[in-house]
Design a protein around this motif. Structure first.
Motif, mmCIF file in Angstrom:
data_model
loop_
_atom_site.group_PDB
_atom_site.id
_atom_site.type_symbol
_atom_site.label_atom_id
_atom_site.label_comp_id
_atom_site.label_asym_id
_atom_site.label_seq_id
_atom_site.Cartn_x
_atom_site.Cartn_y
_atom_site.Cartn_z
ATOM 1 N N CYS A 34 -5.864 -3.682 -2.382
ATOM 2 C CA CYS A 34 -4.459 -4.095 -2.376
ATOM 3 C C CYS A 34 -4.327 -5.612 -2.242
ATOM 4 O O CYS A 34 -3.526 -6.235 -2.952
ATOM 5 C CB CYS A 34 -3.715 -3.411 -1.227
ATOM 6 S SG CYS A 34 -3.379 -1.656 -1.494
ATOM 7 N N TYR A 78 -7.279 -1.130 1.308
ATOM 8 C CA TYR A 78 -6.572 -2.343 1.721
ATOM 9 C C TYR A 78 -7.186 -3.603 1.116
ATOM 10 O O TYR A 78 -6.469 -4.553 0.779
ATOM 11 C CB TYR A 78 -6.514 -2.424 3.245
ATOM 12 C CG TYR A 78 -5.555 -1.416 3.834
ATOM 13 C CD1 TYR A 78 -4.189 -1.522 3.630
ATOM 14 C CD2 TYR A 78 -6.025 -0.329 4.569
ATOM 15 C CE1 TYR A 78 -3.306 -0.590 4.151
ATOM 16 C CE2 TYR A 78 -5.155 0.609 5.097
ATOM 17 C CZ TYR A 78 -3.792 0.478 4.876
ATOM 18 O OH TYR A 78 -2.919 1.408 5.392
ATOM 19 N N ALA A 84 0.829 -1.202 0.000
ATOM 20 C CA ALA A 84 0.000 0.000 0.000
ATOM 21 C C ALA A 84 0.868 1.259 0.000
ATOM 22 O O ALA A 84 0.577 2.238 -0.691
ATOM 23 C CB ALA A 84 -0.936 -0.001 1.205
#
Length: 595
Positions: free
Chosen positions: A99, A96, A77
């Protein structure tokens, strides 16, 4: 043609950032960073090939289990934060989770490539390894450059600046002609390329005066300490799947120390990126630390590109499909432009439309080389124009005075040829010197438009300072006769000279004298004059003859087919494998947005 089907995964593949980047790992959060956030299970990939007799041969490839940790997620990230800034602003949960999906997808694509390499569908040899070595050394060079400036800053001394030829220079003042930057890619086309190694001239601590060598050695010492610290106590190296790499890294640290003791710190640089594929089978003592820190991620990205090529390179477009597209577009333009000349004007002046039908011969193209006035000269010219005795003159007399003043300024313009995108200050030239060189090159090429165009392009990269003139295949479009009340697009002197060229010169010729505007001196070249009516499919789109209209119209058809091919592959393989073989442990990283 530029392929884009993997742009998301490729651009977000785990990046190999400079080693000086921050680390999220510390003893205070060691246990938290070791939490598993996702796993890609081991699974089988089957490929069927035909042997030389036409019989089917089955290749079974067993992938390895891959665990992603919270530390991996945070590093990913952080390394891609600039890419996420707009898409996930104020949405850390979405960030997140996205990701994680991209990280898993990267592992799945890499697995597919490894299976295709195993059955020889995708080639992975010395050429590909050389590209990874070059990328690794670029990271090392960038890091050493920063470390040297850290040392100088600590001493209170002036820091280094990026200079011509410095490996850490990402950009140059002027663009470098593309074929001058392709030298490093030549080995991609060789059947048996040599293993690449950095030139001795780039080794730190070997060249320069005693102060330079001392600074290089200190930076290299810090670099070695830095990469050692990056692998020390890294819990991921203690996992069973990394046992081989941990053993190799420990042995490499001892080999580095021994090399320093016996041959000096200078001997480490040419060995530190001894990458080969696969690294697990490498017999070298070196290269494992850099492979772990950056090389493996570079390898992943390169494999993603290889998969992209594999999926798209065999896609073809039939001639009839391109012809149909051509006829449809041509008929639409003919009907539109003949009934509304303003539509043709917009298409020609806008530059974004592929014009297949020319409704008149009122447009042509020119290229130029700008030799600029210096900032001081421009300031002097502005001051001269604003003088009361000049501003109060009649228009014709005022114009004559300004032209005389500019002509005097031209005498003191200092020009420099460009070497690797930078001014060669060791070889100053006057405007007359440059013009004489241009004439000597261009005059013998009169009548050979292709060679003349190529030669003038070379001269643009050698002398020009106008950003818009570089990599401009056709040049600037000029309207020969303006409509009533229509404003001039260019400086009047430039436009007047361009129209004089159109009237008196043949395509491929240089205007006989330099043209002076408020910007400086322009050396002008007539590059193209579109003919009335339709272009043919086999006509070239620009004077450099790099592309035909057929190839231009083929591109969107092929791109659409490539996207469809990727979508099919994604739905049938990538998405299936994602759902079947991966698992995400959201609870182990939900604190990243819940706190």
């Amino acid at each position: 043609m530029l392929k884009r089907i993997f742009v998301i995964i490729l651009s977000l593949a785990l990046t190999a950032s400079m080693l000086l980047g921050c680390s999220f790992f510390s003893h205070d959060n060691e246990r938290d960073m070791q939490q598993e956030v996702a796993v890609v299970k081991a699974y089988n990939i089957t490929n069927i090939e035909l042997d030389e007799n036409g019989d089917s041969v089955t290749y079974n490839y067993k992938t390895a289990k891959k665990i992603l940790y919270k530390r991996d997620l945070l590093e990913y990230a952080n390394n891609n934060s600039s890419s996420f800034a707009s898409s996930f602003s104020g949405n850390p949960e979405g960030l997140y989770k996205y990701c994680i999906r991209m990280m898993i997808s990267t592992e799945l694509v890499t697995n597919e490539v490894d299976a295709l390499i195993a059955c020889d569908r995708i080639k992975w040899g010395v050429a590909e390894q050389n590209e990874i070595r070059k990328s690794l050394y670029n990271i090392v060079d960038n890091t050493l450059f920063s470390l040297k400036n850290n040392i100088l800053s600590e001493r209170g001394q002036e820091e280094l600046t990026k200079i011509e030829g410095d490996a850490s220079t990402a950009d140059t003042t002027y663009p470098v002609k593309p074929d001058e930057t392709d030298d490093d890619d030549d080995d991609l086309d060789e059947e048996d390329p040599e293993i690449w190694a950095p030139d001795r001239v780039s080794w730190p601590g070997v060249h320069g005066d005693s102060d330079e060598r001392s600074l290089d050695r200190q930076a290299m010492t810090r670099f070695i300490a830095l990469i050692k610290s990056r692998v020390k106590d890294d819990f991921r190296l203690n996992k069973s799947d990394r046992a081989w790499l941990k053993k190799k890294i420990n042995a490499e640290i001892k080999a580095i120390d021994n090399l320093i003791d016996t041959q000096g710190i200078e001997a480490v640089y040419p060995r530190i990126c001894d990458y080969s594929y696969p690294m697990k089978e490498s017999t070298s003592e070196f290269g494992y630390i850099m492979y772990y820190l950056s090389g493996e991620n570079i390898e992943r990205s390169q494999k993603i590109t290889a998969m992209q090529d594999y999926l798209t390179d065999r896609i073809t477009v039939q001639y009839d499909e391109v012809l149909k597209s051509y006829n449809t577009m041509l008929n639409e333009q003919r009907s539109q432009y003949e009934n509304d000349i303003s539509a043709y004007d917009s298409a020609m002046s806008g530059g974004s439309t592929t014009v297949l039908y020319h409704a008149n011969t009122n447009y042509f193209y020119v290229k130029h080389i700008l030799l600029p006035f210096s900032d001081d000269q421009k300031a002097a010219l502005t001051e001269f124009k604003n003088r009361p005795d000049i501003k109060n003159l009649q228009e014709d007399e005022q114009k004559e005075k300004i032209e005389d003043f500019r002509a005097d300024l031209v005498e003191s313009i200092m020009c420099y040829p460009h070497v690797k995108g930078e001014d060669d200050k060791d070889h100053p030239m006057s405007v007359d010197d440059v013009m004489a060189h241009v004439r000597s090159v261009m005059t013998p090429l009169a009548g050979n438009v292709k060679r003349a165009n190529d030669a003038f392009n070379d001269l643009i990269y050698l002398y020009n300072t106008d950003p818009g003139a570089f990599n401009n295949d056709k040049g600037y479009v000029v309207k020969y006769t303006l409509d009533d009340g229509e404003n001039e697009t260019y400086m009047q002197e430039f436009a007047d000279a361009a129209r004089e060229m159109r009237k008196t010169l043949a395509v491929g010729q240089v205007y006989g004298q330099p043209v002076i505007t408020d910007y400086g001196v322009h050396i002008m070249y007539l590059s193209s004059v579109p003919q009335l009516g339709a272009v043919s499919l086999n006509d070239y789109t620009s004077p450099d003859r790099s592309q035909t209209y057929y190839e231009l119209l083929e591109q969107p058809i092929k791109s659409a087919r490539e996207s469809a091919s990727y979508s099919e592959w994604q739905n049938n393989i990538l998405t299936y494998n994602y759902n079947k073989y991966s698992k995400v442990y959201t609870k182990n990283f939900s604190d990243l947005w819940e706190d």
